[in-house]
Motif scaffolding. Structure first.
Motif, PDB file in Angstrom:
ATOM      1  N   PHE A 129     -14.078  30.536 -21.386  1.00  0.00           N
ATOM      2  CA  PHE A 129     -13.033  29.531 -21.239  1.00  0.00           C
ATOM      3  C   PHE A 129     -12.820  29.182 -19.772  1.00  0.00           C
ATOM      4  O   PHE A 129     -12.723  28.001 -19.404  1.00  0.00           O
ATOM      5  CB  PHE A 129     -11.728  30.035 -21.860  1.00  0.00           C
ATOM      6  CG  PHE A 129     -10.571  29.110 -21.658  1.00  0.00           C
ATOM      7  CD1 PHE A 129     -10.434  27.977 -22.436  1.00  0.00           C
ATOM      8  CD2 PHE A 129      -9.616  29.365 -20.681  1.00  0.00           C
ATOM      9  CE1 PHE A 129      -9.368  27.111 -22.258  1.00  0.00           C
ATOM     10  CE2 PHE A 129      -8.551  28.515 -20.492  1.00  0.00           C
ATOM     11  CZ  PHE A 129      -8.430  27.378 -21.277  1.00  0.00           C
ATOM     12  N   ILE A 130     -12.768  30.196 -18.913  1.00  0.00           N
ATOM     13  CA  ILE A 130     -12.568  29.962 -17.476  1.00  0.00           C
ATOM     14  C   ILE A 130     -13.753  29.199 -16.892  1.00  0.00           C
ATOM     15  O   ILE A 130     -13.577  28.261 -16.109  1.00  0.00           O
ATOM     16  CB  ILE A 130     -12.322  31.295 -16.740  1.00  0.00           C
ATOM     17  CG1 ILE A 130     -10.959  31.865 -17.150  1.00  0.00           C
ATOM     18  CG2 ILE A 130     -12.399  31.124 -15.231  1.00  0.00           C
ATOM     19  CD1 ILE A 130     -10.708  33.277 -16.683  1.00  0.00           C
ATOM     20  N   VAL A 131     -14.964  29.585 -17.257  1.00  0.00           N
ATOM     21  CA  VAL A 131     -16.160  28.873 -16.789  1.00  0.00           C
ATOM     22  C   VAL A 131     -16.111  27.414 -17.235  1.00  0.00           C
ATOM     23  O   VAL A 131     -16.407  26.497 -16.455  1.00  0.00           O
ATOM     24  CB  VAL A 131     -17.439  29.577 -17.304  1.00  0.00           C
ATOM     25  CG1 VAL A 131     -18.660  28.696 -17.174  1.00  0.00           C
ATOM     26  CG2 VAL A 131     -17.649  30.886 -16.582  1.00  0.00           C
ATOM     27  N   ASN A 132     -15.713  27.186 -18.479  1.00  0.00           N
ATOM     28  CA  ASN A 132     -15.626  25.824 -19.003  1.00  0.00           C
ATOM     29  C   ASN A 132     -14.629  24.985 -18.206  1.00  0.00           C
ATOM     30  O   ASN A 132     -14.942  23.877 -17.782  1.00  0.00           O
ATOM     31  CB  ASN A 132     -15.230  25.864 -20.480  1.00  0.00           C
ATOM     32  CG  ASN A 132     -15.269  24.517 -21.146  1.00  0.00           C
ATOM     33  OD1 ASN A 132     -15.684  23.523 -20.568  1.00  0.00           O
ATOM     34  ND2 ASN A 132     -14.809  24.473 -22.373  1.00  0.00           N
ATOM     35  N   VAL A 133     -13.449  25.509 -17.984  1.00  0.00           N
ATOM     36  CA  VAL A 133     -12.407  24.749 -17.274  1.00  0.00           C
ATOM     37  C   VAL A 133     -12.809  24.488 -15.829  1.00  0.00           C
ATOM     38  O   VAL A 133     -12.728  23.352 -15.341  1.00  0.00           O
ATOM     39  CB  VAL A 133     -11.057  25.482 -17.350  1.00  0.00           C
ATOM     40  CG1 VAL A 133     -10.041  24.867 -16.425  1.00  0.00           C
ATOM     41  CG2 VAL A 133     -10.530  25.494 -18.777  1.00  0.00           C
ATOM     42  N   VAL A 134     -13.277  25.514 -15.137  1.00  0.00           N
ATOM     43  CA  VAL A 134     -13.610  25.379 -13.715  1.00  0.00           C
ATOM     44  C   VAL A 134     -14.753  24.388 -13.509  1.00  0.00           C
ATOM     45  O   VAL A 134     -14.657  23.470 -12.680  1.00  0.00           O
ATOM     46  CB  VAL A 134     -13.952  26.755 -13.102  1.00  0.00           C
ATOM     47  CG1 VAL A 134     -14.589  26.614 -11.736  1.00  0.00           C
ATOM     48  CG2 VAL A 134     -12.705  27.619 -13.023  1.00  0.00           C
ATOM     49  N   TYR A 135     -15.830  24.551 -14.261  1.00  0.00           N
ATOM     50  CA  TYR A 135     -16.982  23.675 -14.052  1.00  0.00           C
ATOM     51  C   TYR A 135     -16.749  22.263 -14.562  1.00  0.00           C
ATOM     52  O   TYR A 135     -17.319  21.317 -14.029  1.00  0.00           O
ATOM     53  CB  TYR A 135     -18.245  24.286 -14.644  1.00  0.00           C
ATOM     54  CG  TYR A 135     -18.800  25.356 -13.743  1.00  0.00           C
ATOM     55  CD1 TYR A 135     -19.375  25.022 -12.528  1.00  0.00           C
ATOM     56  CD2 TYR A 135     -18.714  26.696 -14.074  1.00  0.00           C
ATOM     57  CE1 TYR A 135     -19.866  25.985 -11.683  1.00  0.00           C
ATOM     58  CE2 TYR A 135     -19.206  27.677 -13.242  1.00  0.00           C
ATOM     59  CZ  TYR A 135     -19.775  27.312 -12.043  1.00  0.00           C
ATOM     60  OH  TYR A 135     -20.247  28.269 -11.199  1.00  0.00           O
TER      61      TYR A 135
END
Length: 159
Positions: A129-135
């Motif tokens: 989820f964090i990777v999705n939001v950040v990228y």
């Protein structure tokens, strides 16, 4: 030399990336809205075509990773819970006829050795989820500036 990108191309590419956040409002919105925007505008500009493919490939890859990692965590889940209820550390098997359940924990038998995979399996979706939001935010900002952006950990399903 190629012609400079128009403001419309930059904004449309950024909108394709940002539209993946529609998953919070519409089921599978992270695939549907970018797909509609990309299909409607892919022939107008190579920049929009590239960014639409990138956004869709990244979202499909993340869904695939979530499904695979979820399937891998199932054995840990079912490996822990039968012990919980089948005469395990909570003593459900010690029910007396008049005493009620025995809720005395035997900390020596507590299966910490089986809980850590559950904790690890629970951290993986948070990390995705964090990777999705950040990228997605990075891709939106970069494409709005006219730069190309390539997502990491992406499988190119759409070429």
């Amino acid at each position: 030399m190629s012609e400079p990108l128009s403001k419309h191309e930059k904004n449309l590419s950024a909108a394709i990336h940002a539209s993946t956040f529609s998953r919070f409002f519409v089921p599978f919105g992270n695939l549907l809205l970018p797909l509609v925007l990309w299909l409607a505008n892919k022939n107008d500009s190579p920049f929009v075509d590239y960014n639409g493919k990138q956004a869709l490939n990244f979202q499909i890859s993340l869904i695939l990773y979530s499904v695979v990692l979820g399937a891998l965590s199932i054995p840990f889940f079912f490996g822990f819970f039968p012990e919980l209820f089948n005469h395990g550390f909570m003593g459900w098997g010690d029910w007396g006829h008049f005493n009620g359940p025995n809720f005395n924990f035997d900390w020596d038998d507590f299966p910490f050795r089986r809980i850590w995979p559950l904790g690890f399996a629970g951290l993986i979706p948070v990390a995705l989820f964090i990777v999705n939001v950040v990228y997605t935010i990075l891709a939106t900002l970069r494409t709005n500036e006219g730069q190309t952006f390539k997502y990491p950990i992406t499988i190119n399903f759409i070429k």
